[in-house]
Design a protein around this motif. Sequence first.
Motif, mmCIF file in Angstrom:
data_model
loop_
_atom_site.group_PDB
_atom_site.id
_atom_site.type_symbol
_atom_site.label_atom_id
_atom_site.label_comp_id
_atom_site.label_asym_id
_atom_site.label_seq_id
_atom_site.Cartn_x
_atom_site.Cartn_y
_atom_site.Cartn_z
ATOM 1 N N LEU A 13 41.519 63.210 55.725
ATOM 2 C CA LEU A 13 42.674 64.097 55.602
ATOM 3 C C LEU A 13 43.182 64.175 54.170
ATOM 4 O O LEU A 13 43.515 65.254 53.667
ATOM 5 C CB LEU A 13 43.789 63.610 56.534
ATOM 6 N N TYR A 14 43.235 63.032 53.467
ATOM 7 C CA TYR A 14 43.812 63.012 52.124
ATOM 8 C C TYR A 14 42.902 63.661 51.080
ATOM 9 O O TYR A 14 43.306 63.801 49.930
ATOM 10 C CB TYR A 14 44.173 61.576 51.720
ATOM 11 N N LEU A 15 41.685 64.064 51.480
ATOM 12 C CA LEU A 15 40.778 64.765 50.569
ATOM 13 C C LEU A 15 40.593 66.233 50.939
ATOM 14 O O LEU A 15 39.830 66.945 50.291
ATOM 15 C CB LEU A 15 39.408 64.074 50.550
ATOM 16 N N GLU A 16 41.303 66.678 51.972
ATOM 17 C CA GLU A 16 41.152 68.068 52.398
ATOM 18 C C GLU A 16 41.684 69.034 51.339
ATOM 19 O O GLU A 16 42.698 68.763 50.690
ATOM 20 C CB GLU A 16 41.898 68.308 53.717
ATOM 21 N N LEU A 53 42.160 49.136 45.870
ATOM 22 C CA LEU A 53 41.035 48.433 46.453
ATOM 23 C C LEU A 53 40.265 47.610 45.441
ATOM 24 O O LEU A 53 39.327 46.899 45.791
ATOM 25 C CB LEU A 53 40.113 49.425 47.167
ATOM 26 N N ALA A 54 40.681 47.670 44.178
ATOM 27 C CA ALA A 54 40.134 46.741 43.185
ATOM 28 C C ALA A 54 40.539 45.307 43.502
ATOM 29 O O ALA A 54 39.977 44.361 42.937
ATOM 30 C CB ALA A 54 40.594 47.128 41.781
ATOM 31 N N ALA A 55 41.497 45.134 44.415
ATOM 32 C CA ALA A 55 41.876 43.789 44.861
ATOM 33 C C ALA A 55 40.711 43.083 45.546
ATOM 34 O O ALA A 55 40.704 41.847 45.652
ATOM 35 C CB ALA A 55 43.071 43.868 45.806
ATOM 36 N N LEU A 56 39.732 43.846 46.032
ATOM 37 C CA LEU A 56 38.501 43.252 46.545
ATOM 38 C C LEU A 56 37.602 42.965 45.349
ATOM 39 O O LEU A 56 36.870 43.827 44.874
ATOM 40 C CB LEU A 56 37.814 44.202 47.530
ATOM 41 N N ASP A 57 37.675 41.758 44.844
ATOM 42 C CA ASP A 57 36.985 41.351 43.619
ATOM 43 C C ASP A 57 35.484 41.616 43.749
ATOM 44 O O ASP A 57 34.829 41.059 44.646
ATOM 45 C CB ASP A 57 37.244 39.863 43.379
ATOM 46 N N PRO A 58 34.896 42.448 42.883
ATOM 47 C CA PRO A 58 33.466 42.746 42.985
ATOM 48 C C PRO A 58 32.578 41.529 42.773
ATOM 49 O O PRO A 58 31.401 41.548 43.142
ATOM 50 C CB PRO A 58 33.245 43.798 41.890
ATOM 51 N N GLN A 59 33.114 40.459 42.186
ATOM 52 C CA GLN A 59 32.338 39.232 42.055
ATOM 53 C C GLN A 59 32.294 38.447 43.364
ATOM 54 O O GLN A 59 31.498 37.508 43.497
ATOM 55 C CB GLN A 59 32.922 38.359 40.947
ATOM 56 N N LEU A 96 36.402 54.892 47.959
ATOM 57 C CA LEU A 96 37.017 53.578 47.755
ATOM 58 C C LEU A 96 37.211 53.286 46.271
ATOM 59 O O LEU A 96 38.251 52.756 45.857
ATOM 60 C CB LEU A 96 36.144 52.488 48.384
ATOM 61 N N ALA A 97 36.206 53.630 45.477
ATOM 62 C CA ALA A 97 36.267 53.338 44.050
ATOM 63 C C ALA A 97 37.387 54.116 43.357
ATOM 64 O O ALA A 97 37.917 53.677 42.331
ATOM 65 C CB ALA A 97 34.926 53.651 43.399
ATOM 66 N N ALA A 98 37.755 55.259 43.922
ATOM 67 C CA ALA A 98 38.810 56.082 43.320
ATOM 68 C C ALA A 98 40.202 55.556 43.612
ATOM 69 O O ALA A 98 41.173 56.046 43.036
ATOM 70 C CB ALA A 98 38.682 57.524 43.823
ATOM 71 N N ASN A 99 40.305 54.553 44.483
ATOM 72 C CA ASN A 99 41.606 53.983 44.842
ATOM 73 C C ASN A 99 41.790 52.663 44.096
ATOM 74 O O ASN A 99 41.138 51.660 44.418
ATOM 75 C CB ASN A 99 41.685 53.742 46.345
ATOM 76 N N PRO A 100 42.686 52.601 43.116
ATOM 77 C CA PRO A 100 42.815 51.369 42.326
ATOM 78 C C PRO A 100 43.293 50.174 43.129
ATOM 79 O O PRO A 100 43.022 49.030 42.763
ATOM 80 C CB PRO A 100 43.830 51.758 41.241
#
Length: 296
Positions: free
Chosen positions: A159-162, A121-127, A115-119
């Motif tokens: 699949l996208y990491l195979e 998903l930064a839309a999920l504010d860590p605060q 998840l962290a490698a997908n920018p």
Amino acid sequence: MRIVILGSGAGGGLPQWNCGCRNCDAARDGRIPAMSQSGIAISANGRDWALINASPDLRQQLAASVHLRPQRLRGSPIRSVLLTNGDIDHVAGLLTLREGQPFDLYATPAIHAVLAANPMLAALDPQVVTRRDLALDQPFQLTPGLMATLFAVPGKVPLYLEGDEVDTGLMGEQTVGVELSANGRRVFYIPGCASVPGWLRERIAGADALLFDGTLWSDDEMLREGLGRKTGRRMGHVSVSGPEGSLDALRDVPLRARIYVHLNNSNPLVDPSSPERAAAEAAGWQVGRDGMEIVP
């Protein structure tokens, strides 16, 4: 404990947008039930809910569930989200939850790293959304009164990491099952699993309910139907039928309820009138459906 199957289909759902197979056409015509993509909601008290996996269809799934409606002008009864792997059909719905609503996001460190490698998903504010790492085989409180334990099951990376070579029986943090307990009840949710080893049969024995990977009826059905070039085993999913299938492997395991989830559009189990469906039901299985509620 109350469980709602938000989506009972595998990736793409039923009908799949670009598929004209018999099942997809039947679902479009209303002759068999449609299925959105895989995920459940669970609560120990009927007020505080957890989602297990967040499919691309999450918005419509939440709108369809009376239990998950906002109770005030802004808010949600969803307290947490738990991921069992990093597959697109289990994580893409996280983007639906980006509206500044606080919740805890639980996953293994390996899944959190994806998840962290997908920018995006930064839309999920860590605060606002707290990402919490989970160790395998360590119980934790998922919502008030609801305990959960993750454990590795045979599977593979998304699949996208195979790479060039794929281990479809990988055991680790990439694919997990979930043991859930509350109010004296014990339930297992395992939407992706590549085989049914003896230790897994022993672990789930005596459970009040098992929601298990029913992706394909037969290992080669997508090849035979001209719908793909991979077997179920290559995709990291044990088939339902056959000598190594889950129907036989779990036949003698004592369970109060057994339910197939994560069904592919090619699977004859999605047709209530199919002989395969009759065979599964004769063996004590139910086929999960969108909106199905389970009270173990």
